[in-house]
Design a protein around this motif. Sequence first.
Motif, PDB file in Angstrom:
ATOM      1  N   PHE A 191       0.799  -1.337  -0.019  1.00 55.50           N
ATOM      2  CA  PHE A 191       0.049  -0.005  -0.109  1.00 55.50           C
ATOM      3  C   PHE A 191       0.914   1.264  -0.224  1.00 55.50           C
ATOM      4  O   PHE A 191       0.523   2.083  -0.704  1.00 55.50           O
ATOM      5  N   ASP A 192       1.828   1.255   0.678  1.00 53.07           N
ATOM      6  CA  ASP A 192       2.822   2.369   0.928  1.00 53.07           C
ATOM      7  C   ASP A 192       3.283   2.658  -0.481  1.00 53.07           C
ATOM      8  O   ASP A 192       3.570   3.708  -1.128  1.00 53.07           O
ATOM      9  N   PHE A 193       3.886   1.555  -1.335  1.00 58.04           N
ATOM     10  CA  PHE A 193       4.598   1.664  -2.600  1.00 58.04           C
ATOM     11  C   PHE A 193       3.828   2.033  -3.411  1.00 58.04           C
ATOM     12  O   PHE A 193       3.869   2.873  -4.319  1.00 58.04           O
ATOM     13  N   GLY A 194       2.298   1.563  -3.488  1.00 54.04           N
ATOM     14  CA  GLY A 194       1.449   2.294  -4.473  1.00 54.04           C
ATOM     15  C   GLY A 194       0.885   3.609  -4.301  1.00 54.04           C
ATOM     16  O   GLY A 194       1.088   4.360  -5.119  1.00 54.04           O
ATOM     17  N   THR A 195       0.904   3.849  -2.985  1.00 57.31           N
ATOM     18  CA  THR A 195       0.507   5.364  -2.780  1.00 57.31           C
ATOM     19  C   THR A 195       1.548   6.429  -3.163  1.00 57.31           C
ATOM     20  O   THR A 195       1.139   7.210  -3.744  1.00 57.31           O
ATOM     21  N   LYS A 196       2.757   6.065  -3.224  1.00 58.20           N
ATOM     22  CA  LYS A 196       3.631   6.861  -3.366  1.00 58.20           C
ATOM     23  C   LYS A 196       3.838   6.859  -4.981  1.00 58.20           C
ATOM     24  O   LYS A 196       4.191   7.905  -5.549  1.00 58.20           O
ATOM     25  N   LEU A 197       3.803   5.804  -5.610  1.00 63.01           N
ATOM     26  CA  LEU A 197       3.822   5.626  -6.988  1.00 63.01           C
ATOM     27  C   LEU A 197       2.857   6.441  -7.828  1.00 63.01           C
ATOM     28  O   LEU A 197       2.941   7.440  -8.783  1.00 63.01           O
ATOM     29  N   VAL A 198       1.642   6.150  -7.267  1.00 58.27           N
ATOM     30  CA  VAL A 198       0.497   7.101  -7.922  1.00 58.27           C
ATOM     31  C   VAL A 198       0.297   8.346  -7.638  1.00 58.27           C
ATOM     32  O   VAL A 198      -0.336   9.158  -8.493  1.00 58.27           O
ATOM     33  N   ALA A 199       0.898   8.963  -6.641  1.00 58.67           N
ATOM     34  CA  ALA A 199       1.018  10.229  -6.196  1.00 58.67           C
ATOM     35  C   ALA A 199       1.649  11.143  -7.270  1.00 58.67           C
ATOM     36  O   ALA A 199       1.357  12.338  -7.218  1.00 58.67           O
ATOM     37  N   LYS A 200       2.398  10.359  -7.832  1.00 56.88           N
ATOM     38  CA  LYS A 200       3.370  11.080  -8.818  1.00 56.88           C
ATOM     39  C   LYS A 200       2.613  11.246  -9.949  1.00 56.88           C
ATOM     40  O   LYS A 200       3.019  12.102 -11.001  1.00 56.88           O
ATOM     41  N   ASN A 201       1.384  10.398 -10.258  1.00 55.07           N
ATOM     42  CA  ASN A 201       0.695  10.757 -11.426  1.00 55.07           C
ATOM     43  C   ASN A 201      -0.693  11.271 -10.906  1.00 55.07           C
ATOM     44  O   ASN A 201      -1.761  11.064 -11.646  1.00 55.07           O
ATOM     45  N   ASN A 202      -0.690  12.057 -10.052  1.00 54.06           N
ATOM     46  CA  ASN A 202      -1.816  12.777  -9.636  1.00 54.06           C
ATOM     47  C   ASN A 202      -2.983  11.915  -9.226  1.00 54.06           C
ATOM     48  O   ASN A 202      -4.206  12.214  -9.312  1.00 54.06           O
ATOM     49  N   LEU A 203      -2.753  10.854  -8.809  1.00 50.30           N
ATOM     50  CA  LEU A 203      -3.626   9.941  -7.939  1.00 50.30           C
ATOM     51  C   LEU A 203      -3.445   9.708  -6.653  1.00 50.30           C
ATOM     52  O   LEU A 203      -2.538   9.749  -5.975  1.00 50.30           O
ATOM     53  N   ILE A 204      -4.605   9.434  -5.968  1.00 54.39           N
ATOM     54  CA  ILE A 204      -4.648   9.132  -4.474  1.00 54.39           C
ATOM     55  C   ILE A 204      -5.050   7.436  -4.478  1.00 54.39           C
ATOM     56  O   ILE A 204      -6.079   7.163  -5.031  1.00 54.39           O
ATOM     57  N   LEU A 205      -4.402   6.857  -3.841  1.00 58.30           N
ATOM     58  CA  LEU A 205      -4.744   5.448  -3.712  1.00 58.30           C
ATOM     59  C   LEU A 205      -5.304   5.399  -2.416  1.00 58.30           C
ATOM     60  O   LEU A 205      -4.983   5.336  -1.345  1.00 58.30           O
ATOM     61  N   VAL A 206      -6.843   5.310  -2.243  1.00 56.73           N
ATOM     62  CA  VAL A 206      -7.545   5.524  -1.036  1.00 56.73           C
ATOM     63  C   VAL A 206      -7.617   4.350  -0.234  1.00 56.73           C
ATOM     64  O   VAL A 206      -7.464   4.339   0.856  1.00 56.73           O
TER      65      VAL A 206
END
Length: 320
Positions: A191-206
């Motif tokens: 979850f931490d990895f996914g959160t950080k990766l998608v944040a770079k693409n203007n997304l929030i992993l909710v």
Amino acid sequence: MLSDKTIEKQLNNTLTNTDFKIGKKYEGKVRDNYSIDGKRIIIVTDRISAFDRVLCTIPFKGQVLNQTSAFWFEKTKNIVKNHVIDVPDQNVMVVKECKLIPVEMVVRGYITGVTKTSAWYNYEKGIRNFCGNILPEELKKNQKFEKPIITPTTKAMHGHDESFSGKEIVKTGLVDEKIYKQMEKASLALFDFGTKLVAKNNLILVDTKYEFGLDAKGNLTLIDEIHTPDSSRFWIKDSYEKLFSQGKEPEKLDKEYVRQWLANKGFIGEGKIPEIPDEVKIEAAKRYIKAYEMITGKEFEAKNEDVLERIKRSIRKYLD
């Protein structure tokens, strides 16, 4: 992004189901599974489910899910082992057969949702101990938790999944305590990895769910899917704060759009499923495709074709 016209043309050519004469078949809500020689051929259909009910099909949805999972499995293989062997078709994944652990690890970064197992639904009912997590007073819908929480659910073969605390899960004997601790650690790391990766693409992993199994050697293995618009909620990052401060819903890129449409029609799992119009299916398809493109940074490539026939050719070629 595919045009509305291309999506509309595919409405009558979606992948509803398969019936291949290979191995032993198991049909999930979205995936058709064929077990053969210690492997499993997973075919991701275009079926969409919500509230534990299969609703209809969405153009190109299966391809989005399969290709999104393939992207994440490759990116996270150093965090935890996964079951992927090969991806011979846009809708097909060949994986190692694993012994299923019947517990879904749900990780939540925000308090939201409309289903009966969602954090916000339970919070509104006055529940403050949610699956072993003590929640503070005066949280607002869609607010970020101080840190992500885990709310495991048992994976029901039929009917509705049920939520428990980690201690309760271990106490039932569904999973060994040592393995459960590994599942917790892996889930939070993913979850931490996914959160950080998608944040770079203007997304929030909710929030998201992970499923695990044990391989032939007893190793914990990530299975099923990962960080797809089916298993996860995604919001647009740069508009979240403003919308939240105004008490408005965030911009969503997942199947929550369809869930919310159904909920507005008074359907949350019981009774007859309302007929879903084409414009809702097309909008859902666009959100799935946009999620894929924003997550991966790749353009989604698909065309109007008979998906089932293409899959038949791909599987025949793979097995030969």
